[in-house]
Design an enzyme around this catalytic site. Structure first.
Site, PDB file in Angstrom:
ATOM      1  N   PRO A  95       0.815  -1.219   0.000  1.00  0.00           N
ATOM      2  CA  PRO A  95       0.000   0.000   0.000  1.00  0.00           C
ATOM      3  C   PRO A  95       0.853   1.275   0.000  1.00  0.00           C
ATOM      4  O   PRO A  95       0.344   2.352  -0.297  1.00  0.00           O
ATOM      5  CB  PRO A  95      -0.814  -0.094   1.288  1.00  0.00           C
ATOM      6  CG  PRO A  95      -0.571  -1.427   1.867  1.00  0.00           C
ATOM      7  CD  PRO A  95       0.591  -2.053   1.181  1.00  0.00           C
ATOM      8  N   GLU A 122       2.558  -7.164   8.588  1.00  0.00           N
ATOM      9  CA  GLU A 122       2.494  -5.747   8.875  1.00  0.00           C
ATOM     10  C   GLU A 122       3.431  -4.996   7.922  1.00  0.00           C
ATOM     11  O   GLU A 122       3.190  -3.857   7.552  1.00  0.00           O
ATOM     12  CB  GLU A 122       2.939  -5.546  10.326  1.00  0.00           C
ATOM     13  CG  GLU A 122       2.395  -4.330  11.007  1.00  0.00           C
ATOM     14  CD  GLU A 122       0.881  -4.233  10.987  1.00  0.00           C
ATOM     15  OE1 GLU A 122       0.193  -5.261  11.078  1.00  0.00           O
ATOM     16  OE2 GLU A 122       0.395  -3.096  10.872  1.00  0.00           O
ATOM     17  N   ASP A 175     -10.953  -0.456 -24.305  1.00  0.00           N
ATOM     18  CA  ASP A 175     -11.162  -0.502 -22.858  1.00  0.00           C
ATOM     19  C   ASP A 175     -11.273   0.895 -22.244  1.00  0.00           C
ATOM     20  O   ASP A 175     -10.783   1.858 -22.802  1.00  0.00           O
ATOM     21  CB  ASP A 175      -9.964  -1.173 -22.163  1.00  0.00           C
ATOM     22  CG  ASP A 175      -9.991  -2.688 -22.279  1.00  0.00           C
ATOM     23  OD1 ASP A 175     -11.049  -3.230 -22.619  1.00  0.00           O
ATOM     24  OD2 ASP A 175      -8.940  -3.297 -22.011  1.00  0.00           O
TER      25      ASP A 175
HETATM   26  N1  ADE Z   1      -0.798  -5.341   0.067  1.00  0.00           N
HETATM   27  C1  ADE Z   1      -1.726  -4.994   0.980  1.00  0.00           C
HETATM   28  N2  ADE Z   1      -2.483  -3.995   0.528  1.00  0.00           N
HETATM   29  C2  ADE Z   1      -2.040  -3.702  -0.735  1.00  0.00           C
HETATM   30  C3  ADE Z   1      -2.425  -2.776  -1.722  1.00  0.00           C
HETATM   31  N3  ADE Z   1      -3.421  -1.911  -1.543  1.00  0.00           N
HETATM   32  N4  ADE Z   1      -1.749  -2.772  -2.878  1.00  0.00           N
HETATM   33  C4  ADE Z   1      -0.726  -3.617  -3.081  1.00  0.00           C
HETATM   34  N5  ADE Z   1      -0.318  -4.513  -2.190  1.00  0.00           N
HETATM   35  C5  ADE Z   1      -0.972  -4.571  -1.020  1.00  0.00           C
END
Ligand code: ADE
Length: 243
Positions: A95, A122, A175
């Site tokens: 993330p 984590e 697309d």
């Molecule tokens: N791992 C956990 N959440 C993620 C996300 N939003 N994008 C990529 N990998 C992740």
């Protein structure tokens, strides 16, 4: 030669090559059968050099969750890379990464080989991230418990763009997010209809039954622009000038 994906994971069974495995069906499944893409999962746990095959440990400084250790991941990446002579582009799904969009997918689809690191914890010990220096990619502003799902999203989106995968009929050019219209903006897709021509008293727009390809094309572009204006006006903003 097929585009090769290597996935580094503690759940290699998620990347099966027979249905009902997620990537073994539909377009990725067909692309693999046709020899246009291949994927290989490497089990990080196998490389753990401790007695209990542990791949994670408690965070220094305290706090919740577990952190992926350096050694098993480092050794697994080197081993996976040695499975094929082609250099791999390293990608870490997290993330914290840059948010994936269609231009990034187009760029990744130019690669010969992508090595995807999928985490479950984590986080990953920053030192191994520093050493591996992967491109860090997020699939959206939310947190998954399984990084493998993010890897699958990336594999699916990239596979569609490998030449020969979609064929003429399902061309990716039509697309959402593919450049369209006079100024080549990346628009949302237009609405689609199929038989019957009337359903629950709702007719299909006349123009689609007219057989006039130019009118159909114009109508579709107008609808795409209308949708994009209503739902994603950010996509229509002028491009920032390059530095
Ligand atoms: N791992 C956990 N959440 C993620 C996300 N939003 N994008 C990529 N990998 C992740």
């Amino acid at each position: 030669m097929a585009l090769r994906f290597d996935i580094l994971t503690t759940f290699p069974e998620m990347f099966g090559t027979e249905p009902p495995a997620a990537l073994a069906v539909s377009i990725p499944g067909r692309a693999r059968k046709a020899g246009l893409v291949e994927w290989h999962a490497t089990d990080i746990r196998v490389f753990a050099d401790n007695k209990h095959k542990k791949t994670d440990d408690r965070p220094f400084g305290g706090g919740p969750g577990m952190v992926m250790m350096c050694q098993p991941l480092w050794d697994a990446v080197l081993a996976a890379e040695a499975l094929d002579p082609r250099p791999a582009r390293r990608v870490l799904l997290t993330p914290q990464g840059r948010r994936l969009d269609q231009p990034m997918v187009e760029e990744l689809a130019q690669s010969e080989r992508l090595l995807l690191i999928a985490g479950h914890y984590e986080g990953i010990d920053e030192r191994v991230v520093e050493r591996l220096a992967p491109q860090e990619i997020s699939i959206g502003d939310y947190v998954l418990s399984q990084g493998e799902l993010a890897a699958m999203v990336l594999i699916d989106a990239v596979t569609r763009l490998v030449p020969g995968v979609l064929g003429d009929e399902g061309s990716a050019v039509a697309d959402s997010f593919s450049p369209a219209g006079p100024d080549r903006k990346r628009l949302l897709d237009h609405p689609h209809y199929t038989r019957p021509a009337e359903w629950m008293g709702m007719p299909v727009p006349d123009v689609l039954l007219s057989g006039d390809h130019a009118r159909v094309a114009r109508w579709r572009l107008e609808r795409a622009l209308e949708r994009t204006t209503q739902r994603r006006p950010d996509l229509l903003k002028p491009d920032l000038p390059a530095d």
